[in-house]
Motif scaffolding. Structure first.
Motif, mmCIF file in Angstrom:
data_model
loop_
_atom_site.group_PDB
_atom_site.id
_atom_site.type_symbol
_atom_site.label_atom_id
_atom_site.label_comp_id
_atom_site.label_asym_id
_atom_site.label_seq_id
_atom_site.Cartn_x
_atom_site.Cartn_y
_atom_site.Cartn_z
ATOM 1 N N GLY A 67 -15.766 -48.458 -14.505
ATOM 2 C CA GLY A 67 -16.584 -49.612 -14.153
ATOM 3 C C GLY A 67 -16.778 -49.755 -12.653
ATOM 4 N N LEU A 68 -15.691 -49.588 -11.889
ATOM 5 C CA LEU A 68 -15.798 -49.736 -10.442
ATOM 6 C C LEU A 68 -16.633 -48.615 -9.836
ATOM 7 C CD1 LEU A 68 -14.938 -51.301 -7.900
ATOM 8 C CD2 LEU A 68 -12.957 -49.798 -7.756
ATOM 9 N N LEU A 69 -16.370 -47.378 -10.224
ATOM 10 C CA LEU A 69 -17.092 -46.261 -9.633
ATOM 11 C C LEU A 69 -18.553 -46.205 -10.097
ATOM 12 C CD1 LEU A 69 -14.458 -43.364 -9.786
ATOM 13 C CD2 LEU A 69 -15.236 -44.593 -7.760
ATOM 14 N N CYS A 70 -18.746 -46.295 -11.399
ATOM 15 C CA CYS A 70 -20.077 -46.023 -11.954
ATOM 16 C C CYS A 70 -20.983 -47.253 -11.951
ATOM 17 C CB CYS A 70 -19.947 -45.474 -13.368
ATOM 18 S SG CYS A 70 -18.929 -43.985 -13.481
ATOM 19 N N ASP A 71 -20.425 -48.406 -12.228
ATOM 20 C CA ASP A 71 -21.246 -49.613 -12.294
ATOM 21 C C ASP A 71 -21.379 -50.268 -10.913
ATOM 22 O OD1 ASP A 71 -21.384 -49.117 -15.003
ATOM 23 O OD2 ASP A 71 -19.789 -50.525 -15.505
ATOM 24 N N ALA B 86 -21.780 -40.943 -13.782
ATOM 25 C CA ALA B 86 -20.584 -40.748 -14.600
ATOM 26 C C ALA B 86 -20.155 -39.289 -14.644
ATOM 27 C CB ALA B 86 -20.842 -41.262 -16.014
ATOM 28 N N ASP B 87 -21.100 -38.372 -14.592
ATOM 29 C CA ASP B 87 -20.719 -36.962 -14.668
ATOM 30 C C ASP B 87 -20.200 -36.409 -13.347
ATOM 31 O OD1 ASP B 87 -23.060 -36.752 -13.204
ATOM 32 O OD2 ASP B 87 -24.027 -35.328 -14.548
ATOM 33 N N ARG B 88 -20.035 -37.274 -12.354
ATOM 34 C CA ARG B 88 -19.363 -36.905 -11.101
ATOM 35 C C ARG B 88 -17.948 -37.454 -11.049
ATOM 36 N NH1 ARG B 88 -20.157 -32.980 -9.611
ATOM 37 N NH2 ARG B 88 -20.520 -32.839 -11.816
ATOM 38 N N VAL B 89 -17.476 -38.029 -12.162
ATOM 39 C CA VAL B 89 -16.150 -38.636 -12.234
ATOM 40 C C VAL B 89 -15.314 -37.877 -13.262
ATOM 41 C CG1 VAL B 89 -14.846 -40.726 -12.799
ATOM 42 C CG2 VAL B 89 -17.033 -40.900 -11.575
ATOM 43 N N ILE B 90 -14.084 -37.541 -12.879
ATOM 44 C CA ILE B 90 -13.132 -36.865 -13.760
ATOM 45 C C ILE B 90 -11.934 -37.792 -13.923
ATOM 46 C CG2 ILE B 90 -11.663 -34.843 -14.072
ATOM 47 C CD1 ILE B 90 -13.623 -33.510 -11.907
ATOM 48 N N LEU B 91 -11.653 -38.187 -15.138
ATOM 49 C CA LEU B 91 -10.541 -39.090 -15.413
ATOM 50 C C LEU B 91 -9.355 -38.272 -15.905
ATOM 51 C CD1 LEU B 91 -12.515 -41.938 -17.215
ATOM 52 C CD2 LEU B 91 -11.770 -41.867 -14.833
ATOM 53 N N GLY B 92 -8.264 -38.263 -15.141
ATOM 54 C CA GLY B 92 -7.121 -37.425 -15.455
ATOM 55 C C GLY B 92 -6.041 -38.130 -16.241
ATOM 56 N N HIS B 93 -5.200 -37.344 -16.899
ATOM 57 C CA HIS B 93 -4.012 -37.812 -17.626
ATOM 58 C C HIS B 93 -4.338 -38.605 -18.886
ATOM 59 C CE1 HIS B 93 -1.915 -36.352 -14.221
ATOM 60 N NE2 HIS B 93 -2.057 -37.409 -13.453
ATOM 61 N N LEU B 94 -5.482 -38.371 -19.490
ATOM 62 C CA LEU B 94 -5.810 -39.109 -20.712
ATOM 63 C C LEU B 94 -4.871 -38.750 -21.864
ATOM 64 C CD1 LEU B 94 -9.696 -39.017 -20.508
ATOM 65 C CD2 LEU B 94 -8.228 -41.013 -20.246
ATOM 66 N N ASN B 95 -4.239 -37.590 -21.796
ATOM 67 C CA ASN B 95 -3.261 -37.218 -22.819
ATOM 68 C C ASN B 95 -2.044 -38.140 -22.819
ATOM 69 O OD1 ASN B 95 -3.200 -35.625 -20.275
ATOM 70 N ND2 ASN B 95 -1.125 -35.132 -20.962
ATOM 71 N N GLY C 264 -2.173 -42.708 -17.913
ATOM 72 C CA GLY C 264 -3.390 -42.631 -18.713
ATOM 73 C C GLY C 264 -4.113 -43.945 -18.900
ATOM 74 N N THR C 265 -3.792 -44.963 -18.101
ATOM 75 C CA THR C 265 -4.350 -46.301 -18.315
ATOM 76 C C THR C 265 -5.446 -46.626 -17.299
ATOM 77 O OG1 THR C 265 -2.731 -47.401 -16.870
ATOM 78 C CG2 THR C 265 -2.111 -47.079 -19.194
ATOM 79 N N ALA C 266 -6.159 -47.720 -17.566
ATOM 80 C CA ALA C 266 -7.190 -48.290 -16.680
ATOM 81 C C ALA C 266 -8.393 -47.374 -16.517
ATOM 82 C CB ALA C 266 -6.619 -48.677 -15.320
ATOM 83 N N ALA C 267 -8.643 -46.510 -17.479
ATOM 84 C CA ALA C 267 -9.793 -45.608 -17.382
ATOM 85 C C ALA C 267 -11.108 -46.375 -17.367
ATOM 86 C CB ALA C 267 -9.779 -44.619 -18.541
ATOM 87 N N LEU C 268 -11.239 -47.367 -18.214
ATOM 88 C CA LEU C 268 -12.488 -48.122 -18.267
ATOM 89 C C LEU C 268 -12.691 -48.929 -16.992
ATOM 90 C CD1 LEU C 268 -12.426 -49.317 -21.992
ATOM 91 C CD2 LEU C 268 -13.860 -47.526 -20.985
ATOM 92 N N GLU C 269 -11.613 -49.447 -16.432
ATOM 93 C CA GLU C 269 -11.712 -50.184 -15.176
ATOM 94 C C GLU C 269 -12.149 -49.268 -14.028
ATOM 95 O OE1 GLU C 269 -8.915 -52.418 -17.849
ATOM 96 O OE2 GLU C 269 -9.292 -50.323 -17.351
ATOM 97 N N VAL C 270 -11.588 -48.052 -13.995
ATOM 98 C CA VAL C 270 -11.989 -47.076 -12.986
ATOM 99 C C VAL C 270 -13.459 -46.724 -13.129
ATOM 100 C CG1 VAL C 270 -11.729 -44.669 -12.272
ATOM 101 C CG2 VAL C 270 -9.698 -46.088 -12.609
ATOM 102 N N LYS D 73 -9.645 -36.798 -4.693
ATOM 103 C CA LYS D 73 -8.652 -37.253 -5.669
ATOM 104 C C LYS D 73 -8.103 -38.617 -5.245
ATOM 105 C CE LYS D 73 -4.258 -37.509 -7.465
ATOM 106 N NZ LYS D 73 -3.539 -36.298 -7.855
ATOM 107 N N VAL D 74 -8.256 -39.600 -6.123
ATOM 108 C CA VAL D 74 -7.727 -40.938 -5.880
ATOM 109 C C VAL D 74 -6.998 -41.389 -7.149
ATOM 110 C CG1 VAL D 74 -9.281 -41.684 -4.037
ATOM 111 C CG2 VAL D 74 -10.058 -41.814 -6.400
ATOM 112 N N ALA D 75 -6.553 -42.639 -7.194
ATOM 113 C CA ALA D 75 -5.695 -43.062 -8.301
ATOM 114 C C ALA D 75 -5.924 -44.508 -8.665
ATOM 115 C CB ALA D 75 -4.221 -42.849 -7.929
ATOM 116 N N GLY D 76 -5.779 -44.795 -9.949
ATOM 117 C CA GLY D 76 -5.728 -46.165 -10.425
ATOM 118 C C GLY D 76 -4.294 -46.660 -10.438
ATOM 119 N N ALA D 77 -4.101 -47.873 -10.896
ATOM 120 C CA ALA D 77 -2.766 -48.444 -11.061
ATOM 121 C C ALA D 77 -2.480 -48.578 -12.559
ATOM 122 C CB ALA D 77 -2.672 -49.796 -10.361
#
Length: 296
Positions: free
Chosen positions: A172-176, A182-191, A164-170, A127-131
């Motif tokens: 991009g960094l992890l997957c690209d 991509a199916d090893r990444v879970i993006l939380g708090h999208l609600n 719920g922000t910076a999902a695309l940036e996250v 578990k890690v976090a974006g800004a």
């Protein structure tokens, strides 16, 4: 190791996971939430028993390294209640820690994560976090360490998205950049950022999509959730959606608690989306999201 879910009591077949709260906290302590620590065993046991009585089988605790995970108590509670528990390694936003803790561990995060995933801690995810709306230096450091640990262990990476922000940036960094599937990444708090067009764009990346923390007065609350999920299911992304409670304070244990997912939220969503779609969000999708992949 491949195709298993690492619980605090050992590895299980994904088919054994069952009805899952995909993001919650039985124990959590942050300097940002003084006086609201989740640090008592008996209330945690009550949460698990209530969740089990409502039909729950597994709970994924996203509490990372240094924030009061209480791994030994998690194992004991899982054994006593019969609820599978998946624990996390990882590192949250720097604001949750004393500055000296960040300085002490930041250069060794990948090693810490791998040790937690492969050793006696029996962590099952990172578990890690974006800004907020961006990736600051701390987020880039922790996300990169998570990618390294994933490549060595195959463990999934779960990401706290600030409001719920910076999902695309996250993604991009992890997957690209770091080539995490991509199916090893879970993006939380999208609600917390219920922009339908943006959610469809995020979903198109192929990550799992976490909708957690229902009925929080300071976030987009439940009345927006069915619309968001209907949009995603209608666009063919129902197989990526995960549901969780995300209880992070002692007060929130009762407002509304993990069992709310099954007693109130799931029936409401089923009327809108159909039983099969909601069952997938609670059973089939978590079984895939939290399984290990083959390490490189």
């Amino acid at each position: 190791m491949t195709g298993v879910i690492r619980t605090v009591l050992g590895d299980i077949d994904p088919a054994e996971l069952g009805v899952t709260d995909s993001h919650d906290h039985l124990f959590f302590a942050s300097k940002l939430l003084p006086g609201e620590e989740l640090d008592e065993v008996e209330p945690a046991r009550d949460v698990l028993l209530d969740f089990k009585a409502a039909g729950g089988s597994a709970l994924v605790q996203w509490t990372p390294y240094g924030l009061g995970r209480r791994i030994g108590d998690l194992a004991r509670l899982s054994r006593e209640t019969g609820v599978h528990i998946v624990a996390a390694t990882g590192f949250h936003r720097a604001a949750h820690y004393a500055p000296e803790v960040v300085r002490e561990v930041v250069d060794d995060l990948a090693r810490i994560f791998v040790d937690d995933l492969t050793g006696s801690t029996r962590a099952g995810l990172i578990k890690v976090a974006g800004a907020f709306h961006t990736l600051d230096d701390h987020a880039r450091t922790t996300l990169t360490a998570a990618a390294v640990a994933h490549q060595e262990t195959g463990a999934p990476i779960a990401v706290h998205l600030e409001h719920g922000t910076a999902a695309l940036e996250v993604a991009g960094l992890l997957c690209d950049t770091h080539e995490v599937p991509a199916d090893r990444v879970i993006l939380g708090h999208l609600n917390r950022n219920p922009d339908d067009a943006l959610l469809r764009e995020i979903a198109a990346r192929g990550t799992f999509l976490g909708f957690d923390g229902p009925s929080r007065a300071n976030h987009a609350t439940d009345w927006r959730l069915p619309d968001c999920l209907e949009t995603l299911v209608g666009a063919g992304h129902g197989g990526q959606i995960l549901l969780g409670g995300d209880t992070t304070t002692a007060t929130a244990r009762h407002e509304p608690g993990a069992s709310y997912l099954l007693t109130t939220l799931a029936p409401r969503l089923a009327k809108r989306l159909g039983e099969d779609a909601v069952t997938a969000m609670l059973v089939a999708n978590p079984a895939r999201a939290f399984a290990t992949s083959r390490p490189r």
